[in-house]
Design an enzyme around this catalytic site. Structure first.
Site, short mmCIF file in Angstrom:
data_model
loop_
_atom_site.label_atom_id
_atom_site.label_comp_id
_atom_site.label_asym_id
_atom_site.label_seq_id
_atom_site.Cartn_x
_atom_site.Cartn_y
_atom_site.Cartn_z
N ARG A 25 0.84 -1.22 0.00
CA ARG A 25 0.00 0.00 0.00
C ARG A 25 0.87 1.27 0.00
O ARG A 25 2.02 1.25 0.43
CB ARG A 25 -0.91 -0.01 1.24
CG ARG A 25 -0.12 0.24 2.51
CD ARG A 25 -1.05 0.52 3.68
NE ARG A 25 -0.29 0.88 4.85
CZ ARG A 25 -0.24 0.15 5.97
NH1 ARG A 25 -0.92 -0.96 6.09
NH2 ARG A 25 0.49 0.57 6.98
N ASP A 77 -6.20 -1.54 9.13
CA ASP A 77 -5.49 -2.61 8.41
C ASP A 77 -6.28 -3.91 8.32
O ASP A 77 -7.35 -4.06 8.91
CB ASP A 77 -4.13 -2.83 9.10
CG ASP A 77 -3.02 -2.93 8.09
OD1 ASP A 77 -3.20 -3.61 7.08
OD2 ASP A 77 -1.95 -2.31 8.32
C1 LIG Z 1 -5.08 -5.75 -0.44
C2 LIG Z 1 -3.70 -6.15 -0.02
C3 LIG Z 1 -2.84 -5.20 0.51
C4 LIG Z 1 -1.55 -5.55 0.91
N1 LIG Z 1 -0.73 -4.59 1.44
C5 LIG Z 1 0.53 -4.91 1.79
C6 LIG Z 1 1.41 -3.90 2.28
O1 LIG Z 1 1.05 -2.74 2.43
N2 LIG Z 1 2.68 -4.28 2.59
C7 LIG Z 1 3.13 -5.57 2.45
O2 LIG Z 1 4.32 -5.82 2.70
N3 LIG Z 1 2.31 -6.54 2.01
C8 LIG Z 1 1.02 -6.24 1.67
N4 LIG Z 1 0.18 -7.21 1.20
C9 LIG Z 1 0.65 -8.59 1.13
C10 LIG Z 1 1.61 -8.79 -0.05
O3 LIG Z 1 1.06 -8.30 -1.23
C11 LIG Z 1 1.95 -10.26 -0.24
O4 LIG Z 1 2.62 -10.67 0.93
C12 LIG Z 1 2.79 -10.51 -1.47
O5 LIG Z 1 3.03 -11.90 -1.57
C13 LIG Z 1 4.09 -9.78 -1.41
O6 LIG Z 1 4.80 -10.00 -2.58
P1 LIG Z 1 6.35 -10.33 -2.52
O7 LIG Z 1 6.47 -11.69 -1.88
O8 LIG Z 1 6.72 -10.35 -3.96
O9 LIG Z 1 7.01 -9.28 -1.74
C14 LIG Z 1 -1.12 -6.89 0.79
C15 LIG Z 1 -1.97 -7.85 0.25
C16 LIG Z 1 -3.25 -7.49 -0.15
C17 LIG Z 1 -4.17 -8.55 -0.72
#
Ligand SMILES: Cc1cc2nc3c(=O)[nH]c(=O)nc-3n(C[C@H](O)[C@H](O)[C@H](O)COP(=O)(O)O)c2cc1C
Length: 498
Positions: free
Chosen positions: A194, A302
């Site tokens: 986010r 959150d």
């Molecule tokens: C709606 C939504 C919002 C999210 N916001 C965040 C966030 O602000 N920070 C974060 O680290 N993960 C957030 N996530 C979780 C990550 O997108 C998720 O862990 C993802 O696998 C991260 O990708 P990466 O493994 O490539 O870093 C969110 C997931 C969703 C569905």
């Protein structure tokens, strides 16, 4: 065929009776959020909402807002162009079964090869609909000057970005697909992190410490180099889903999206940075993160259902915004479950079940119920063969990618339906002696979890709610679960005409 645009997906939802159009003006400051929250809490996730005339402080935005587009089992399947997400799970299983891998690492690399073979690799194109309108910016280096970046003709102030909850620190972009590259290997990552809007051209970048974006960031900081970042909004919803999927570091989300949509993703070069983005997305925010520059981010209502407190996160500076002329702004809100994100997480578990099963052959089914907001609660059923097998599965899960965050894991026998929380709680209460059948370990914790005494680390608890086998310190004979005869059931079925 894959969706050619986010708009096409919304039209498909509309045609299926899954979309409610809201044609009256609705304010982006809390009011859309309140409307969406009610919708998400209605049976089976309600409908997707398209706010055709969102207003920003009373002034109508040029872009409509779509929310809750993936917030039901039917809609998430539609987003991925599937009848059911199990169809995709089956495809993954076929790839994995082509040559049974001997361990998880081999399994992932086989999956990657499979994705390549299936022509999921992206194509490179020169132009894309996402660049129909181009706005380039001059940045005031905000670390040196207190002056906010403002005054650009077109900027973040023109996007209908929501303020989600009353005590949020501002407006937040909640469905961003954040593209980065590892400066050493060149490997791409797309994650969903986010972004809090600080001013017209500056936002926060909330990649938590365990995420791949943060790891890429660290590499740039160590090299003292400015980090290019591109943020995409909209386009084929397969991109958004792929960004949230906990793929292992190094498995390219764009490749995975190509596999889901059965069509190569077309990538177009950004205008101001050395990154490529899917050509059909609705908006692209181009910019950079400067090594060492941090700024308080939050508070934010959150996923946990609580506000996450202020904390320092990197700052994202915009150098350009490009967009489709008819762009639609996609968003979501998170909060007390169930919310739209539950269906995204639920689909992820169902799609990747074959990968879990490959590592744990005894695993029958698994779910993360909405009450646990992803990582707080995991129910697993196993076909148990030997003593302490339930503990082996728990420890394996705690060592596996983002499953490391699982706060409570409950393991039950194969005849228990993990999707029926009441049945799992019945087994938990009936089958456990708390001291004998539980274990507490230390592991990294989800950054958002406010319960641990220190952030990012905490204790995690597992329960073995399976029937006990010899060798499991149970010195009586295990009782039999009540079950009616088939014959009596058949008679009553016919008498009651069921
Ligand atoms: C709606 C939504 C919002 C999210 N916001 C965040 C966030 O602000 N920070 C974060 O680290 N993960 C957030 N996530 C979780 C990550 O997108 C998720 O862990 C993802 O696998 C991260 O990708 P990466 O493994 O490539 O870093 C969110 C997931 C969703 C569905």
């Amino acid at each position: 065929m894959a969706y050619g645009s986010f708009r096409q997906f919304l039209e498909a939802l509309d045609g299926a009776g899954e979309l409610t159009r809201v044609s009256v003006p609705v304010e982006t400051d809390l009011v859309i959020s309140e409307w969406a929250n009610r919708e998400m809490k209605s049976p089976d996730g309600g409908k997707a909402l398209l706010f055709e005339k969102p207003t920003i402080d009373g002034k109508q935005s040029q872009f409509p807002v779509a929310i809750n587009t993936m917030g039901s089992r039917r809609r998430i399947a539609m987003a991925l162009k599937l009848n059911s997400v199990e169809d995709l799970a089956q495809e993954i299983q076929l790839i994995l079964k082509a040559k049974p891998p001997t361990d998880l690492r081999e399994g992932w690399s086989l999956l990657k090869q499979g994705l390549n073979l299936l022509h999921a690799r992206p194509k490179h194109v020169r132009d894309g609909a996402c660049q129909e309108a181009v706005h380039l910016f001059e940045q005031i280096p905000s670390s040196k000057s207190q002056a906010p970046n403002s005054g650009a003709e077109f900027s973040l102030k023109d996007l209908p970005i929501l303020k989600c909850w009353p005590k949020d620190g501002g407006r937040f972009i909640t469905l961003p697909n954040v593209h980065t590259r590892d400066p050493e290997t060149g490997a791409r990552n797309v994650g969903m992190y986010r972004m809090q809007v600080y001013d017209d051209l500056t936002t926060g970048m909330h990649w938590q410490v365990h995420k791949v974006g943060a790891r890429h960031g660290k590499r740039y900081y160590e090299r003292g180099e400015r980090m290019p970042v591109a943020v995409c909004l909209g386009g084929d919803p397969a991109y958004t889903f792929a960004a949230t999927a906990p793929l292992p570091d190094g498995l390219d989300e764009i490749l995975f999206a190509g596999f889901i949509r059965k069509k190569s993703v077309e990538l177009v070069p950004c205008k101001t940075i050395e990154l490529e983005v899917p050509a059909d997305v609705d908006f692209v925010l181009e910019g950079y993160v400067q090594p060492g520059e941090m700024r308080p981010e939050g508070p934010f209502g959150d996923h946990t259902g609580f506000y996450t407190a202020l904390e320092d996160y990197p700052v994202f500076h915009l150098t350009a915004i490009t967009h489709r002329r008819d762009a639609i702004y996609p968003t979501t809100i998170v909060g007390i479950p169930p919310m739209e994100d539950f269906y995204m997480g639920d689909a992820t578990v169902r799609i990747f079940l074959p990968v879990f099963k490959m590592n744990f052959p005894e695993l029958v089914d698994m779910t993360l119920p909405p009450e646990g907001v992803f990582h707080n609660l995991v129910f697993v059923s196993i076909r148990k063969q030997y003593p302490y097998q339930a503990f082996k599965v728990m420890h394996g899960l705690w060592g596996m990618g983002q499953m490391m965050f699982s706060k409570y894991i409950v393991v039950v026998d194969e005849d228990c339906d993990v999707h029926n929380t009441s049945e799992v709680l019945f087994r938990l209460c009936a089958n456990t002696d708390p001291e004998r059948d539980s274990t507490i370990i230390r592991n990294p914790s989800d950054s958002l979890d406010h319960a641990p005494s220190s952030q990012n680390i905490g204790s995690h608890m597992g329960f073995d709610a399976t029937r006990k086998l010899p060798g499991e310190n149970y010195h009586r004979s295990w009782p039999e679960l009540l079950k009616m005869t088939d014959e009596a059931q058949a008679i009553v079925n016919s008498l009651r005409k069921e």
